[in-house]
Design a protein around this motif. Structure first.
Motif, PDB file in Angstrom:
ATOM      1  N   SER A 272      -1.575   2.992  -7.310  1.00 56.50           N
ATOM      2  CA  SER A 272      -1.717   2.974  -6.830  1.00 56.50           C
ATOM      3  C   SER A 272      -3.089   3.136  -8.015  1.00 56.50           C
ATOM      4  CB  SER A 272      -3.201   3.771  -6.269  1.00 56.50           C
ATOM      5  OG  SER A 272      -2.493   5.464  -6.419  1.00 56.50           O
TER       6      SER A 272
ATOM      7  N   ALA B 269       0.900  -0.811   0.147  1.00 47.99           N
ATOM      8  CA  ALA B 269      -0.097   0.007   0.202  1.00 47.99           C
ATOM      9  C   ALA B 269       1.033   1.454   0.452  1.00 47.99           C
ATOM     10  CB  ALA B 269      -0.774  -0.285   1.537  1.00 47.99           C
TER      11      ALA B 269
ATOM     12  N   ASP C 274      -9.185   0.127  -4.376  1.00 51.21           N
ATOM     13  CA  ASP C 274      -9.130   0.627  -2.963  1.00 51.21           C
ATOM     14  C   ASP C 274      -7.706   0.809  -3.048  1.00 51.21           C
ATOM     15  OD1 ASP C 274     -11.615  -1.713  -2.539  1.00 51.21           O
ATOM     16  OD2 ASP C 274     -10.285  -3.448  -2.701  1.00 51.21           O
TER      17      ASP C 274
ATOM     18  N   SER D 110      -6.292  -0.247   0.239  1.00 55.04           N
ATOM     19  CA  SER D 110      -5.915  -1.537   1.648  1.00 55.04           C
ATOM     20  C   SER D 110      -6.479  -2.777   0.690  1.00 55.04           C
ATOM     21  CB  SER D 110      -6.988  -1.180   2.398  1.00 55.04           C
ATOM     22  OG  SER D 110      -8.278  -1.792   2.538  1.00 55.04           O
ATOM     23  N   TYR D 111      -5.476  -3.859   1.195  1.00 57.68           N
ATOM     24  CA  TYR D 111      -5.304  -4.887   0.345  1.00 57.68           C
ATOM     25  C   TYR D 111      -6.086  -6.043   1.247  1.00 57.68           C
ATOM     26  CZ  TYR D 111      -1.766  -3.695  -2.690  1.00 57.68           C
ATOM     27  OH  TYR D 111      -1.299  -3.092  -3.948  1.00 57.68           O
ATOM     28  N   TYR D 112      -6.578  -6.656   0.673  1.00 60.14           N
ATOM     29  CA  TYR D 112      -7.288  -8.077   0.776  1.00 60.14           C
ATOM     30  C   TYR D 112      -6.408  -8.900   1.381  1.00 60.14           C
ATOM     31  CZ  TYR D 112      -9.657 -12.804   0.939  1.00 60.14           C
ATOM     32  OH  TYR D 112      -9.651 -14.378   0.836  1.00 60.14           O
TER      33      TYR D 112
ATOM     34  N   LYS E 149      -6.344  -6.139  -4.469  1.00 64.62           N
ATOM     35  CA  LYS E 149      -6.563  -4.726  -3.679  1.00 64.62           C
ATOM     36  C   LYS E 149      -7.212  -4.849  -6.143  1.00 64.62           C
ATOM     37  CE  LYS E 149      -4.024  -1.662  -5.030  1.00 64.62           C
ATOM     38  NZ  LYS E 149      -4.391  -0.384  -5.790  1.00 64.62           N
ATOM     39  N   SER E 150      -8.196  -3.985  -5.651  1.00 64.21           N
ATOM     40  CA  SER E 150      -9.140  -3.495  -7.020  1.00 64.21           C
ATOM     41  C   SER E 150      -8.319  -2.336  -7.206  1.00 64.21           C
ATOM     42  CB  SER E 150     -10.825  -3.760  -6.844  1.00 64.21           C
ATOM     43  OG  SER E 150     -10.843  -2.343  -5.612  1.00 64.21           O
TER      44      SER E 150
END
Length: 383
Positions: free
Chosen positions: A347, A342, A372, A374-376, A368-369
């Motif tokens: 981005s 991140a 987004d 932040s990351y899943y 992340k999309s």
């Protein structure tokens, strides 16, 4: 004549699975909420407006009739991945994800595509590749120009039924044609110039569109987008690239004009001969890589596959090979990756990170999309 094979293209299956989500219900996702008594169609639901809903028929996902048909010479798996993902990206620019429902190709059968990808001959008048002239010299023989075809269908809901509203067709062209002078013999190759590749590609595209217009179920009102793809060589570290597309409308059987497009892939770190459209993108990745490796030295490699469209970065797939064995190490590393990615990585684009052990086992996954910040994250446990 080169033989034809059927290969399952995993990359596109993953794209479709990611797009599908749960089957829509009357209180769930948007789309056709339940079986229609006359058509038996459902949709998968839509988990993100950047992805299509998919088609389910009679309770099962409607699979492609011809996916994976390609010449046996396609040894670079990255060609397959970038071909399908790039075609879907171009399709989204013509058929909006909120207005159309994705359906796997249903109008070109396996046998049809096999015939089209073969050489023209006395027994196959539909071959898109030229007749064998009997010569084996690298500059004397007739090479195979057309490597692969991919059909994508786009549907709309009309009168409680699915109706075909658009077709995308990808045509993969060889930049190098690999061949053998005798069965099981040494491999030779014929280089194909860009000018020749594009000329033969236009010829093939016009033939395919004319044939598709005669196909039952494809009305004159259905627009057909044709996208041309240049195959990378077998030894390339990245896949090929789309270089042009056209949209055929109003029942026309020929393509009058083409639009240039550049969808290309790169590997980070790049080789000394590769030049990315924006060197800042590799700089940010290098900073990320350096930061990660300085804190976690037990890493065997950190690389990325990056895609650009018209010189703008559109996505990044990062692969990290670790030498971690403890689950606590993997958890800590995954948490650190989410924070560091991140901080350093671009981005506004989709990014995914896969962490694998030295034996190839996936240890964790982050993603992340484009929207987004932040990351899943997910750590794969041993139970």
């Amino acid at each position: 004549m080169k033989k034809i094979k059927i290969g399952l293209m995993l990359s596109f299956s993953l794209i479709v699975l990611a797009a599908c989500g749960n089957v829509a219900s009357s209180s769930g996702a948007s789309g056709i909420s339940k079986n229609n008594s006359s058509s038996g169609y459902q949709t998968t639901g839509q988990t993100s407006d950047s992805n299509y809903e998919g088609v389910i028929k009679s309770g099962k996902y409607l699979t492609s009739k011809s996916r994976g048909v390609a010449l046996t010479q396609n040894e670079n798996v990255l060609n397959l991945k970038s071909f399908e993902s790039g075609l879907l990206d171009l399709s989204k620019s013509q058929f909006a994800t909120n207005d159309y429902i994705f359906q796997e190709g249903q109008y070109l059968s396996k046998e049809t595509v096999q015939n089209w990808l073969s050489r023209e001959s006395g027994s196959n008048s539909e071959g898109l590749n030229p007749k064998d002239n009997g010569k084996t010299g690298e500059t004397e023989r007739n090479p195979m120009y057309v490597q692969q075809l991919e059909e994508q269908d786009f549907m709309t809901k009309k009168d409680n039924k699915m109706a075909l509203a658009g077709i995308s067709l990808g045509i993969g062209m060889n930049s190098v044609d690999y061949y053998q002078k005798e069965e099981y013999g040494a491999q030779y190759k014929t280089e194909i110039s860009d000018a020749t590749m594009k000329e033969k590609g236009k010829e093939a595209a016009n033939k395919v569109v004319a044939r598709l217009r005669k196909t039952k179920g494809v009305s004159d009102s259905v627009p057909i987008m044709v996208a041309m793809y240049k195959q990378a060589s077998n030894d390339s570290l990245v896949g090929g690239s789309f270089y042009a597309y056209a949209v055929n409308k109003n029942g026309k059987t020929t393509i009058d004009s083409w639009k240039d497009v550049s969808i290309t892939s790169y590997t980070f770190p790049t080789t000394s001969s590769a030049t990315t459209p924006n060197t800042n993108d590799e700089t940010t990745f290098t900073n990320f890589k350096t930061e990660v490796q300085s804190f976690f030295p037990n890493l065997a490699g950190v690389t990325a596959q990056v895609q650009y469209k018209n010189k703008a970065i559109t996505g990044m797939h990062i692969n990290i090979t670790s030498q971690f064995y403890s689950e606590t190490e993997i958890v800590s590393f995954t948490q650190y990756l989410a924070t560091t990615a991140a901080k350093y990585l671009a981005s506004g684009i989709p990014i995914d990170i896969t962490v694998k052990g030295s034996d190839g086992t996936i240890q964790s996954f982050l993603a992340k999309s484009a929207k987004d910040s932040s990351y899943y994250t997910h750590v794969f446990t041993s139970y």
